[in-house]
Design a protein around this motif. Structure first.
Motif, PDB file in Angstrom:
ATOM      1  N   GLY A  97      61.543  15.044  36.789  1.00  0.00           N
ATOM      2  CA  GLY A  97      60.270  15.814  36.498  1.00  0.00           C
ATOM      3  C   GLY A  97      59.393  15.383  35.286  1.00  0.00           C
ATOM      4  O   GLY A  97      59.949  15.490  34.249  1.00  0.00           O
ATOM      5  N   ILE A  98      58.248  15.114  35.692  1.00  0.00           N
ATOM      6  CA  ILE A  98      57.162  14.944  34.602  1.00  0.00           C
ATOM      7  C   ILE A  98      56.494  16.453  34.340  1.00  0.00           C
ATOM      8  O   ILE A  98      55.561  16.681  35.496  1.00  0.00           O
ATOM      9  N   LEU A 140      59.281  13.099  40.775  1.00  0.00           N
ATOM     10  CA  LEU A 140      59.565  11.646  41.246  1.00  0.00           C
ATOM     11  C   LEU A 140      61.225  11.282  41.461  1.00  0.00           C
ATOM     12  O   LEU A 140      61.636  12.236  40.882  1.00  0.00           O
ATOM     13  N   THR A 141      61.405  10.093  41.927  1.00  0.00           N
ATOM     14  CA  THR A 141      62.830   9.603  41.938  1.00  0.00           C
ATOM     15  C   THR A 141      63.014   8.744  41.367  1.00  0.00           C
ATOM     16  O   THR A 141      62.301   7.638  41.037  1.00  0.00           O
ATOM     17  N   ASP A 160      56.413  16.506  28.768  1.00  0.00           N
ATOM     18  CA  ASP A 160      57.717  16.648  28.889  1.00  0.00           C
ATOM     19  C   ASP A 160      58.352  15.867  29.995  1.00  0.00           C
ATOM     20  O   ASP A 160      57.747  15.883  31.150  1.00  0.00           O
ATOM     21  N   VAL A 161      59.584  15.578  29.821  1.00  0.00           N
ATOM     22  CA  VAL A 161      60.300  14.917  31.005  1.00  0.00           C
ATOM     23  C   VAL A 161      61.565  15.613  31.145  1.00  0.00           C
ATOM     24  O   VAL A 161      62.366  15.941  30.277  1.00  0.00           O
ATOM     25  N   GLY A 165      70.910  16.101  33.249  1.00  0.00           N
ATOM     26  CA  GLY A 165      70.995  17.353  32.428  1.00  0.00           C
ATOM     27  C   GLY A 165      70.237  18.163  32.504  1.00  0.00           C
ATOM     28  O   GLY A 165      70.379  19.212  31.641  1.00  0.00           O
ATOM     29  N   GLY A 166      68.876  18.157  32.989  1.00  0.00           N
ATOM     30  CA  GLY A 166      68.012  19.009  32.893  1.00  0.00           C
ATOM     31  C   GLY A 166      67.669  19.522  34.084  1.00  0.00           C
ATOM     32  O   GLY A 166      68.236  19.248  35.413  1.00  0.00           O
ATOM     33  N   TYR A 167      66.635  20.465  34.404  1.00  0.00           N
ATOM     34  CA  TYR A 167      66.426  21.057  35.689  1.00  0.00           C
ATOM     35  C   TYR A 167      64.815  21.556  35.554  1.00  0.00           C
ATOM     36  O   TYR A 167      64.379  21.753  34.498  1.00  0.00           O
ATOM     37  N   LEU A 168      64.320  21.563  36.857  1.00  0.00           N
ATOM     38  CA  LEU A 168      62.800  22.170  37.120  1.00  0.00           C
ATOM     39  C   LEU A 168      62.989  23.398  37.686  1.00  0.00           C
ATOM     40  O   LEU A 168      63.891  23.797  38.552  1.00  0.00           O
TER      41      LEU A 168
END
Length: 299
Positions: A97-98, A140-141, A160-161, A165-168
């Motif tokens: 995620g951008i 994006l993948t 931010d990226v 370990g992160g989520y949108l």
């Protein structure tokens, strides 16, 4: 973007089930955008770190699943959830995620366009999610076996990226500040592959290490040492980064055996190492001259 689920008891669950149908792993979120379920270990500060091995929900992004029955169980345990998070970095999409934040100093969209011009990449048509504050999330993948780290402002102020370990926050979620929605004209799209030049920027830069002789001269020695210094959780990412640099500098084939040996010493299998190096070789192939390099102005 969400399909109708007659058994879904809340709009958030309906949207989460729709995302799960497309192979996206989800968790319930509260109105604060945080995981809705609290840790089952919150009253035991001395407990060993747990990423869900205990079998109970409440481990944040580690609970993420695309199994519809499990999704329903998570939302049943958190009936107050008003949104859902989509875990990044997991198969089959390996989502990146951008996050373009409009509240930061300067124009984050202009900063991304400047990066695209400087590094010669184009943001392809992809899913774009609009945030209540006026920001945008570009989906994006990434390639399998490559863990893109989370970062805040490292690419540029306001960018931010969200990686491994992160989520949108998923479209259709409601927070105390408003709703997340899919940008017009992007709901039918699948997340697009991350441009190779942008992917290089997202991966961690190497640190200097003392080297030992290897093919490819001093540069090849440094790449091998970079792989050898990898800890668990970063082995594939370091190997992929080093292999990309090797192929870009024309020493990829000569350095392959040394990189595989180094990767095996860190704990990867030969099959895993070869697959990662093959992915790097494919990514660094020369771009077709007929393809454009002008950045997407919608980014």
């Amino acid at each position: 973007m969400a399909t109708t689920h007659r058994q879904a008891r809340t709009p958030a669950l309906a949207h989460a089930l729709s995302a799960a149908e497309r192979g996206l792993a989800v968790i319930p979120l509260s109105r604060t955008k945080l995981p809705a379920l609290r840790s089952p270990h919150r009253d035991d500060p001395g407990a060993a770190p747990c990423h869900g091995e205990c079998g109970r929900p409440g481990h944040g992004v580690h609970d993420a699943t695309s199994d519809p029955d499990r999704v329903r169980e998570l939302f049943a345990a958190a009936p107050w959830a008003t949104g859902y998070g989509i875990a990044c970095g997991l198969p089959p999409h390996h989502l990146i995620g951008i996050d373009l934040d409009t509240k930061a100093t300067g124009d984050s969209s202009a900063a991304l366009r400047e990066l695209a011009l400087r590094h010669l990449f184009t943001i392809p048509p992809t899913v774009v999610v609009l945030t209540p504050s006026g920001g945008r999330h570009l989906w994006l993948t990434g390639p399998p076996g490559v863990a893109v780290p989370n970062s805040a402002g490292r690419l540029a102020p306001g960018i931010d990226v969200r990686g491994a370990g992160g989520y949108l926050v998923g479209p259709g979620s409601r927070t105390r500040h408003g709703a997340y929605t899919t940008a017009p004209g992007t709901a039918h799209l699948a997340p697009a592959p991350c441009p190779r030049a942008l992917l290089r920027l997202l991966l961690p830069a190497p640190r200097a290490h003392r080297s030992t002789p290897s093919p490819g001269g001093a540069h090849g020695q440094g790449l091998v040492q970079f792989v050898l210094a990898a800890h668990e959780g970063q082995r594939n990412t370091r190997l992929f980064w080093a292999a990309c640099r090797a192929y870009e500098n024309g020493i990829g084939p000569a350095l392959t055996d040394a990189l595989i040996t180094a990767a095996r010493r860190t704990g990867l299998s030969e099959q895993e190492a070869r697959a990662t190096i093959t992915s790097a070789a494919r990514l660094t192939r020369p771009t077709d001259p007929g393809q454009g390099t002008t950045p997407d102005r919608g980014a």
